[in-house]
Design an enzyme around this catalytic site. Structure first.
Site, PDB file in Angstrom:
ATOM      1  N   VAL A   6      69.225  25.748  85.837  1.00 56.77           N
ATOM      2  CA  VAL A   6      67.816  25.234  86.286  1.00 56.77           C
ATOM      3  C   VAL A   6      67.188  26.060  87.523  1.00 56.77           C
ATOM      4  O   VAL A   6      67.757  27.019  87.929  1.00 56.77           O
ATOM      5  CB  VAL A   6      67.663  23.731  86.578  1.00 56.77           C
ATOM      6  CG1 VAL A   6      68.326  23.059  85.237  1.00 56.77           C
ATOM      7  CG2 VAL A   6      68.512  23.364  87.829  1.00 56.77           C
ATOM      8  N   GLU A  30      65.942  27.846  90.973  1.00 61.38           N
ATOM      9  CA  GLU A  30      66.844  27.834  92.339  1.00 61.38           C
ATOM     10  C   GLU A  30      66.459  27.192  93.408  1.00 61.38           C
ATOM     11  O   GLU A  30      66.263  27.556  94.553  1.00 61.38           O
ATOM     12  CB  GLU A  30      66.710  29.416  92.403  1.00 61.38           C
ATOM     13  CG  GLU A  30      67.399  30.630  91.573  1.00 61.38           C
ATOM     14  CD  GLU A  30      68.820  30.290  91.965  1.00 61.38           C
ATOM     15  OE1 GLU A  30      69.546  30.962  92.648  1.00 61.38           O
ATOM     16  OE2 GLU A  30      69.688  29.605  91.319  1.00 61.38           O
ATOM     17  N   LYS A  87      69.784  21.511  91.429  1.00 60.74           N
ATOM     18  CA  LYS A  87      70.857  21.718  90.849  1.00 60.74           C
ATOM     19  C   LYS A  87      71.873  20.606  91.036  1.00 60.74           C
ATOM     20  O   LYS A  87      72.719  20.312  90.303  1.00 60.74           O
ATOM     21  CB  LYS A  87      71.497  23.149  91.381  1.00 60.74           C
ATOM     22  CG  LYS A  87      70.681  24.457  90.833  1.00 60.74           C
ATOM     23  CD  LYS A  87      71.375  25.551  91.500  1.00 60.74           C
ATOM     24  CE  LYS A  87      70.258  26.724  90.697  1.00 60.74           C
ATOM     25  NZ  LYS A  87      70.416  26.912  89.258  1.00 60.74           N
ATOM     26  N   SER A 144      71.623  32.649  91.588  1.00 53.21           N
ATOM     27  CA  SER A 144      71.757  33.932  91.825  1.00 53.21           C
ATOM     28  C   SER A 144      71.945  34.331  93.171  1.00 53.21           C
ATOM     29  O   SER A 144      72.408  35.427  93.575  1.00 53.21           O
ATOM     30  CB  SER A 144      70.322  34.495  91.221  1.00 53.21           C
ATOM     31  OG  SER A 144      69.110  33.902  92.243  1.00 53.21           O
ATOM     32  N   HIS A 180      77.145  34.007  87.155  1.00 54.77           N
ATOM     33  CA  HIS A 180      75.866  34.726  87.271  1.00 54.77           C
ATOM     34  C   HIS A 180      75.494  35.726  86.233  1.00 54.77           C
ATOM     35  O   HIS A 180      76.082  36.816  86.474  1.00 54.77           O
ATOM     36  CB  HIS A 180      75.593  35.076  88.790  1.00 54.77           C
ATOM     37  CG  HIS A 180      74.364  35.885  88.872  1.00 54.77           C
ATOM     38  ND1 HIS A 180      74.264  36.791  89.870  1.00 54.77           N
ATOM     39  CD2 HIS A 180      73.112  35.277  88.681  1.00 54.77           C
ATOM     40  CE1 HIS A 180      72.908  37.134  89.722  1.00 54.77           C
ATOM     41  NE2 HIS A 180      72.173  36.224  89.095  1.00 54.77           N
ATOM     42  N   ASN A 206      69.425  39.543  84.153  1.00 52.83           N
ATOM     43  CA  ASN A 206      68.370  39.531  83.246  1.00 52.83           C
ATOM     44  C   ASN A 206      68.201  41.151  82.831  1.00 52.83           C
ATOM     45  O   ASN A 206      68.090  41.970  83.667  1.00 52.83           O
ATOM     46  CB  ASN A 206      67.076  39.044  83.621  1.00 52.83           C
ATOM     47  CG  ASN A 206      67.012  37.646  83.515  1.00 52.83           C
ATOM     48  OD1 ASN A 206      67.329  37.255  82.579  1.00 52.83           O
ATOM     49  ND2 ASN A 206      66.371  37.049  84.337  1.00 52.83           N
ATOM     50  N   GLU A 246      78.696  37.832  87.221  1.00 52.46           N
ATOM     51  CA  GLU A 246      79.517  37.418  88.638  1.00 52.46           C
ATOM     52  C   GLU A 246      80.136  36.147  88.630  1.00 52.46           C
ATOM     53  O   GLU A 246      79.514  35.081  88.332  1.00 52.46           O
ATOM     54  CB  GLU A 246      78.459  37.615  89.792  1.00 52.46           C
ATOM     55  CG  GLU A 246      78.014  39.115  90.098  1.00 52.46           C
ATOM     56  CD  GLU A 246      77.044  39.149  91.177  1.00 52.46           C
ATOM     57  OE1 GLU A 246      76.844  40.170  92.077  1.00 52.46           O
ATOM     58  OE2 GLU A 246      76.225  38.108  91.199  1.00 52.46           O
ATOM     59  N   ASN A 281      72.831  40.901  94.090  1.00 52.95           N
ATOM     60  CA  ASN A 281      71.698  40.615  94.676  1.00 52.95           C
ATOM     61  C   ASN A 281      71.517  40.993  96.192  1.00 52.95           C
ATOM     62  O   ASN A 281      70.425  41.082  96.873  1.00 52.95           O
ATOM     63  CB  ASN A 281      71.334  39.192  94.237  1.00 52.95           C
ATOM     64  CG  ASN A 281      70.594  39.012  93.154  1.00 52.95           C
ATOM     65  OD1 ASN A 281      69.854  39.899  92.441  1.00 52.95           O
ATOM     66  ND2 ASN A 281      70.569  37.850  92.691  1.00 52.95           N
TER      67      ASN A 281
END
Length: 317
Positions: free
Chosen positions: A32, A34, A39, A61, A82, A85, A94, A132
Site C-alpha cells: 500500500v 508509503e 501500513k 521502498s 522490496h 519497477n 531487497e 534507493n
C-alpha cells in the site's frame, strides 16, 4: 502457453476485499501507499485473521521495517520485501532484515524470492536500504543542481558516464514525482547534512509536470512549465555547476555514501551493492559494478582515502 495452461494459472489467483479470507495464508505481502500509519493499520487488521506462523512482508521502498512492525503482536514475523519497477522486468528484491525479524521469516523471504525467479540481497533496516539510498543521492543532487541554476541538460550530461538506462529526470517521471519527493524527504530527514530535500520537486509533483512528451509518449525534453517552477525556487546566492563539476561531486558523494553504508553494515560487502545497482537500477553490468567504477575514477581515494577493492578492479579497455 496454451489455453488449458492459461486456465490453470487463472484458477490459482483469487481476489478479495475481505481480510478474513487470509486465514489460511502462509505468506502475506503488503504493497500500500508509503505511509507508516497506513501500513501499520493494514498489518493490524491482517494479523487478526492469520495464524501466528504466517510471515508478513512489506514492499516499502524506504520506510523503517521495524517502525512498520512496531504495533504487531508478533513483530518477529515481519520482513522487508522490496520489489523494483517494473516488477515483471527488474530481477532484484531487497530482503530487509529488521531488528526483530526472525531467521524463519528471513529464510522464507529468500526462498519466496527464489521461487519468483528473482535475485535477492539481504539488507539491514536502514533508510532507502541500498538502491534507493544511492538513487536518492543521484536524484537529490540533480534536483538541487537545477534549483541552483544548473541547466537540466548539464545535469543529464553529468550522469551520462554512469551509463544508466535513463537520465535522472526520466527516472523521476517513471517512479512518480510524489514517490521521488517522498524518497528525498526520507533521506534528508535521516541524513540532513548529506541529502537534499527539494521544494521544487514537491511543487512539480502537485501539478504533475516535468517532461514534455509527444502524442506517442516519447520524451522531447523538459516541460517549460517545469523549468519555470524550478526557477521560482532558486535562492539569491545560487551557484550553478558545469557538467564536469557536477559529475565529480556526484562520484565523490557516491563513494562517501557507499563507504558509510558498508561501515554501517547495511549489506555484507561492496559486491552486494554492485549487485543491487545492476539488478535494481540498471547499472551497466559491463562496468563491473558501481564500486569498481568509483575506485577507477579516483572517487574512493578522494572520499575516504582508500578503495573498495584491494587490489582495485581495473577492468579492460
Amino acid at each position: 502457453i496454451n489455453q488449458d495452461e492459461a486456465n490453470r494459472l487463472k484458477e490459482l489467483v483469487r481476489g478479495t476485499t475481505d481480510k478474513a479470507d487470509f486465514k489460511d495464508c502462509d505468506w502475506v505481502i503488503e504493497a500500500v501507499f508509503e505511509e507508516v500509519g497506513v501500513k501499520q493499520a493494514v498489518f493490524a487488521e491482517v494479523e487478526q485473521h492469520v495464524s501466528p506462523e504466517t510471515i508478513l512482508a512489506t514492499n516499502t521502498s524506504s520506510l523503517s521495517v521495524d517502525e512498520i512492525g512496531s504495533k504487531l503482536q508478533h513483530p518477529e514475523r515481519l520482513v522487508g520485501f522490496h520489489f523494483f519497477n517494473p516488477v515483471a522486468v527488474m530481477p532484484l528484491i531487497e530482503v530487509v532484515k529488521a531488528g526483530k525479524t526472525s531467521d524463519e521469516a528471513l529464510a522464507t523471504a529468500m526462498a519466496t524470492a527464489a521461487k519468483l525467479r528473482k535475485t535477492a540481497v539481504i539488507t539491514a533496516d536502514s533508510p532507502g536500504f541500498v538502491v534507493n539510498r544511492v538513487l536518492a543521492k543521484l536524484l537529490g543532487e540533480a534536483m538541487h543542481a537545477v534549483e541552483q541554476g544548473t541547466p537540466f541538460e548539464a545535469v543529464v550530461e553529468s550522469q551520462q558516464a554512469f551509463g544508466f538506462p535513463m537520465d535522472p529526470f526520466v527516472l523521476l517521471d517513471l517512479v512518480g514525482l510524489k514517490v521521488g519527493a517522498h524518497v528525498l524527504d526520507t533521506h534528508h530527514a535521516a541524513f540532513p547534512e548529506r541529502f537534499f530535500e527539494s521544494p521544487a520537486l514537491h511543487e512539480l509533483a502537485e501539478i504533475g509536470v516535468l517532461l514534455e512528451k509527444d502524442d506517442k509518449g516519447k520524451v522531447k525534453g523538459i516541460d517549460k512549465r517545469a523549468v519555470a517552477i524550478v526557477g521560482k525556487h532558486r535562492p539569491t546566492d545560487a551557484t550553478a555547476s558545469t557538467a564536469e563539476e557536477l559529475r565529480i561531486r556526484l562520484e565523490d558523494g557516491l563513494a562517501d555514501e557507499i563507504h558509510r553504508m558498508l561501515e554501517e553494515g547495511v549489506v555484507a560487502g561492496a559486491e552486494d551493492i554492485d549487485l543491487c545497482m545492476i539488478m535494481g537500477a540498471g547499472w551497466p553490468f559491463q562496468l563491473g559494478g558501481i564500486t569498481p567504477y568509483l575506485d577507477r575514477v579516483g572517487a574512493s581515494q578522494r572520499a575516504f582515502g582508500g578503495t573498495f577493492h584491494t587490489p582495485p578492479i581495473k577492468g579492460v579497455g
